[in-house]
Motif scaffolding. Structure first.
Motif, short mmCIF file in Angstrom:
data_model
loop_
_atom_site.label_atom_id
_atom_site.label_comp_id
_atom_site.label_asym_id
_atom_site.label_seq_id
_atom_site.Cartn_x
_atom_site.Cartn_y
_atom_site.Cartn_z
N ARG A 180 0.71 -1.20 0.00
CA ARG A 180 -0.08 -0.07 -0.04
C ARG A 180 0.98 1.30 -0.11
O ARG A 180 2.03 1.25 0.34
CB ARG A 180 -1.05 0.12 1.16
CG ARG A 180 -0.17 0.42 2.54
CD ARG A 180 -1.37 0.18 3.71
NE ARG A 180 -0.75 0.56 5.01
CZ ARG A 180 -0.70 1.63 5.51
NH1 ARG A 180 -1.03 2.62 5.04
NH2 ARG A 180 0.12 1.77 6.60
N GLU A 181 0.26 2.51 -0.34
CA GLU A 181 0.81 3.53 -0.29
C GLU A 181 0.22 4.69 0.39
O GLU A 181 -0.85 4.50 0.81
CB GLU A 181 0.96 4.17 -1.77
CG GLU A 181 1.85 3.43 -2.96
CD GLU A 181 2.01 4.22 -4.23
OE1 GLU A 181 1.25 5.08 -4.33
OE2 GLU A 181 2.48 3.53 -5.00
N VAL A 182 1.00 5.63 1.05
CA VAL A 182 0.54 6.56 1.94
C VAL A 182 0.82 7.88 1.27
O VAL A 182 2.07 8.25 1.04
CB VAL A 182 0.94 6.41 3.34
CG1 VAL A 182 0.33 7.81 4.06
CG2 VAL A 182 0.72 5.24 4.03
N VAL A 183 -0.42 8.54 0.70
CA VAL A 183 -0.26 9.77 0.21
C VAL A 183 0.33 10.81 0.82
O VAL A 183 -0.39 11.01 1.99
CB VAL A 183 -1.43 10.16 -0.63
CG1 VAL A 183 -1.48 11.53 -1.50
CG2 VAL A 183 -1.79 8.99 -1.73
N ASP A 184 1.30 11.63 0.57
CA ASP A 184 1.92 13.00 1.25
C ASP A 184 2.16 12.21 2.86
O ASP A 184 1.67 13.31 3.71
CB ASP A 184 0.78 13.89 0.98
CG ASP A 184 0.55 14.49 -0.08
OD1 ASP A 184 1.48 14.34 -0.91
OD2 ASP A 184 -0.63 14.87 -0.49
N ILE A 194 15.46 -0.62 9.41
CA ILE A 194 15.61 -1.47 8.16
C ILE A 194 16.50 -0.89 7.18
O ILE A 194 17.47 -1.54 6.69
CB ILE A 194 14.36 -2.17 7.51
CG1 ILE A 194 13.75 -3.16 8.46
CG2 ILE A 194 14.66 -2.67 6.35
CD1 ILE A 194 12.23 -3.92 7.91
N ARG A 195 15.89 0.40 6.89
CA ARG A 195 16.80 1.22 5.94
C ARG A 195 18.26 1.48 6.64
O ARG A 195 19.20 1.46 5.51
CB ARG A 195 16.02 2.43 5.76
CG ARG A 195 14.84 2.29 5.00
CD ARG A 195 14.35 3.63 4.20
NE ARG A 195 13.97 4.62 5.52
CZ ARG A 195 12.71 4.81 5.93
NH1 ARG A 195 11.78 4.09 5.56
NH2 ARG A 195 12.40 5.67 6.83
N LEU A 221 7.00 8.65 17.27
CA LEU A 221 7.16 7.55 16.17
C LEU A 221 6.42 6.27 16.34
O LEU A 221 6.83 5.79 17.34
CB LEU A 221 8.71 7.50 16.06
CG LEU A 221 9.40 6.78 14.95
CD1 LEU A 221 9.14 7.21 13.53
CD2 LEU A 221 10.74 6.48 15.25
N PRO A 222 5.77 5.83 15.40
CA PRO A 222 5.23 4.62 15.44
C PRO A 222 6.22 3.48 15.43
O PRO A 222 7.14 3.64 14.85
CB PRO A 222 4.11 4.54 14.31
CG PRO A 222 4.03 6.02 13.90
CD PRO A 222 5.34 6.59 14.22
N LEU A 225 3.60 4.86 7.11
CA LEU A 225 4.28 3.51 6.54
C LEU A 225 5.80 3.64 6.56
O LEU A 225 6.29 2.75 7.23
CB LEU A 225 3.61 3.72 5.23
CG LEU A 225 4.09 2.36 4.12
CD1 LEU A 225 3.75 1.29 4.66
CD2 LEU A 225 3.56 2.70 2.84
N HIS A 226 6.39 4.67 5.88
CA HIS A 226 7.89 4.83 5.93
C HIS A 226 8.29 5.50 7.21
O HIS A 226 9.35 5.11 7.82
CB HIS A 226 8.30 5.58 4.67
CG HIS A 226 7.65 5.07 3.23
ND1 HIS A 226 8.27 3.90 3.00
CD2 HIS A 226 6.87 5.62 2.38
CE1 HIS A 226 7.85 3.37 1.92
NE2 HIS A 226 6.81 4.48 1.52
N GLU A 227 7.55 6.39 7.77
CA GLU A 227 7.83 7.01 8.85
C GLU A 227 7.71 5.99 10.13
O GLU A 227 6.69 6.51 11.07
CB GLU A 227 7.25 8.38 9.12
CG GLU A 227 7.90 9.26 8.26
CD GLU A 227 9.53 9.69 8.55
OE1 GLU A 227 9.71 10.27 9.31
OE2 GLU A 227 10.05 9.25 7.59
N THR A 228 8.21 4.88 10.55
CA THR A 228 7.95 4.13 11.46
C THR A 228 9.20 3.58 11.96
O THR A 228 10.32 3.61 11.28
CB THR A 228 7.10 3.06 11.01
OG1 THR A 228 7.95 2.13 10.35
CG2 THR A 228 5.85 3.33 10.71
#
Length: 232
Positions: free
Chosen positions: A6-10, A54-55, A36-37, A45-48
């Protein structure tokens, strides 16, 4: 096999930065900031914490062994090795890991300390909140006072179980909701004034390593306002 990403817009960036306190073949210990989740959910999604780690490390096999609320800061343990994951997860299932938290909340001068709060927690309303109910207790927290100065005290919280929102709900039920808590004891409008971050910190984790039998103790490098450091 069907995979859906899935994608999270903005998705808004979160400025606060996590710290990696420990990394070995089996474990990663992260020190999470407020806000921070831990894992992807809702608009994050990415800001967790998981995605960031992982990155940063390149360890695609990282899996959190427990969770913290997005609003809570402090220590989170991750399994870095699928072969040893079950052994570390069992520490939490069998309550063989000591979890030490700190919180800032209103003074409770009319009570004797320490306190033990036992209650039954069930899903509340709205769906994302929990509530205390009649019945056999399924949540237990030991609570003591670290600093009694002024109208806001610093408390030591030791959860013996790991129910969702357990510490927040138990403190509110005692009559001292944690400072900055917008969900307990009553749900408040997030836009109705700036009360600051939830003043709850996962300060320390202690356990015997199931792989080599060594005692482990990890401490957060963060502190709550007005506290002189992290208590253990």
């Amino acid at each position: 096999e069907l995979r859906y990403f899935r994608e999270v817009v903005d998705e808004a960036p979160i400025a606060a930065v996590e710290r990696i306190l420990h990394l070995d073949e089996h474990l990663l210990v992260a020190d999470k900031p407020h806000g921070l989740p831990v894992v992807p959910a809702g608009r994050y999604l990415h800001e967790t914490l998981l995605a960031r780690l992982i990155r940063r490390t390149g360890h695609a096999d990282l899996v959190p062994l427990h969770r913290l609320d997005r609003e809570t800061a402090g220590l989170v343990l991750f399994s870095a090795n699928p072969a040893s994951r079950a052994a570390y997860a069992e520490l939490f299932r069998e309550r063989r890991i000591d979890k030490h938290y700190e919180a800032l909340a209103p003074a409770l001068s009319g009570l004797t300390w320490p306190q033990v709060r036992r209650s039954r927690l069930v899903r509340g309303e709205p769906f994302f909140r929990m509530a205390e109910a009649e019945g056999e207790p399924n949540a237990e927290t030991r609570i003591d006072v670290l600093d009694r100065g002024g109208p806001i005290w610093r408390y030591a919280l030791r959860p013996l179980t790991g129910r969702k929102h357990q510490l927040r709900l138990h403190m509110a039920a005692l009559g001292a909701p944690i400072c900055g808590d917008r969900w307990y004891p009553q749900l408040r409008d997030p836009d109705a004034g700036d009360e600051g971050a939830l003043q709850l910190l996962a300060a320390a984790l202690k356990f015997t390593d199931p792989i080599d039998g060594r005692p482990r103790c990890f401490e957060s490098g963060r502190s709550l306002p007005g506290s002189g450091g992290v208590s253990t």
